[in-house]
Enzyme design. Structure first.
Site, short mmCIF file in Angstrom:
data_model
loop_
_atom_site.label_atom_id
_atom_site.label_comp_id
_atom_site.label_asym_id
_atom_site.label_seq_id
_atom_site.Cartn_x
_atom_site.Cartn_y
_atom_site.Cartn_z
N ASP A 151 87.40 50.71 -56.41
CA ASP A 151 88.21 51.78 -55.86
C ASP A 151 89.34 52.02 -56.97
OD1 ASP A 151 89.67 53.84 -54.73
OD2 ASP A 151 90.62 51.81 -53.49
N ASP B 297 92.83 53.90 -56.45
CA ASP B 297 94.49 53.92 -55.86
C ASP B 297 94.05 52.64 -54.74
OD1 ASP B 297 96.38 56.09 -56.71
OD2 ASP B 297 93.80 56.64 -56.97
N ASP C 72 89.98 49.99 -50.74
CA ASP C 72 91.04 49.05 -49.40
C ASP C 72 90.82 50.57 -48.47
OD1 ASP C 72 92.04 51.92 -51.33
OD2 ASP C 72 93.39 51.31 -50.07
MG LIG Z 1 91.62 53.57 -51.72
#
Ligand SMILES: [Mg+2]
Length: 271
Positions: free
Chosen positions: A28, A30, A209
């Site tokens: 991923d 961000d 995340d």
């Molecule tokens: Mg993310």
């Protein structure tokens, strides 16, 4: 959320390190490569992370950034054209050195549905509720990070989600963001699955995340169960806003983008 110790991480990545030519690294963007900042437009990937990604691209046949951002925007942030960018949660795919991303075939003619819905909303009312719009092509995002009254903004976003669902769009909730997507079976999980099959890799790791990353975790687990992959390592990246699925459906949790950078360094063959 309790975080994995170095020995646990080393054990998980060991099979990929032993067989890099059969392995893929997915990440991923961000909150995983780039630290979360109040204004997503000013997020950036640290120079040392870019260096490690560059080394990984030389060592592994498939290194891909799988993100909610548009693919070209993600490539602009990372600055490498040697890796793959699956943008818009897999709705578009930008190959190494390609000028333009290609749309996911499953998108069909659903590309403009979310934009048409958002165009029909009252822009002044949205701003008054503390919501900001982001045009991501087939996906339209509503943000409220930095809103003065976050519960008012969230409430307004919930009403928009309901109205969007009523016209056949699919709402997806992230960290202070609501996305309205065309109702097609494309997510980070399907993006990872398609790339694994296309490249014929047998081991893979995904770091993420947020809730949308759990789709990719689940895809890795499914592919291991089905025998498509021999190993599927799911690394959750912890943060104060981490959703529950990150800890429950990953093999190990690391502390923020700095913790994930340590995992990437290991995969690159460094300590
Ligand atoms: Mg993310």
């Amino acid at each position: 959320m309790s975080q994995a110790d170095a020995a646990t991480i080393a054990g998980l990545v060991a099979p990929l390190l032993r067989e890099p030519s059969s392995s893929a690294i997915f990440s991923d963007l961000d909150g995983t490569l780039a630290p979360i900042v109040a204004d997503p437009a000013s997020a950036s990937v640290p120079a040392e992370t870019i260096e490690v990604l560059e080394a990984l691209a030389e060592r592994y046949p498939l290194v891909a950034c799988v993100t909610g951002r548009r693919a070209l925007e993600a490539r602009g942030m990372v600055g490498l054209d040697t890796i793959v960018y699956a943008g818009n949660h897999g709705l578009e795919l930008l190959e190494p050195r390609a000028a333009e991303p290609r749309p996911a075939p499953a998108l069909g003619d659903g590309g403009d549905k979310a934009r048409a819905f958002i165009a029909g909303l009252d822009g002044a009312a949205l701003a008054a509720d503390g919501l900001r719009l982001e045009d991501k092509g087939p996906i339209q995002a509503v943000h409220w990070r930095g809103a003065e009254d976050t519960s008012r903004a969230r409430g307004a976003a919930e009403r928009i989600a309901g109205a969007g669902e009523a016209v056949g769009l699919t709402p997806r909730w992230g960290r202070q963001v609501l996305e309205l997507r065309p109702a097609v079976p494309v997510d980070k999980g399907s993006a990872v699955r398609d790339l694994v099959v296309e490249h014929g890799v047998e081991l893979a790791l995904f770091g993420g995340d947020d809730l949308t990353d759990v789709d990719a975790f689940d895809a890795l687990a499914d592919m291991v169960s089905a025998g498509t992959l021999r190993a599927g390592v799911r690394v959750g990246v912890d943060s104060p806003e981490a959703p529950p699925g990150i800890g429950e459906r990953s093999d190990a949790v690391v502390d923020g983008p700095a913790g994930f950078l340590d995992v990437l360094r290991l995969l690159a063959g460094g300590g």
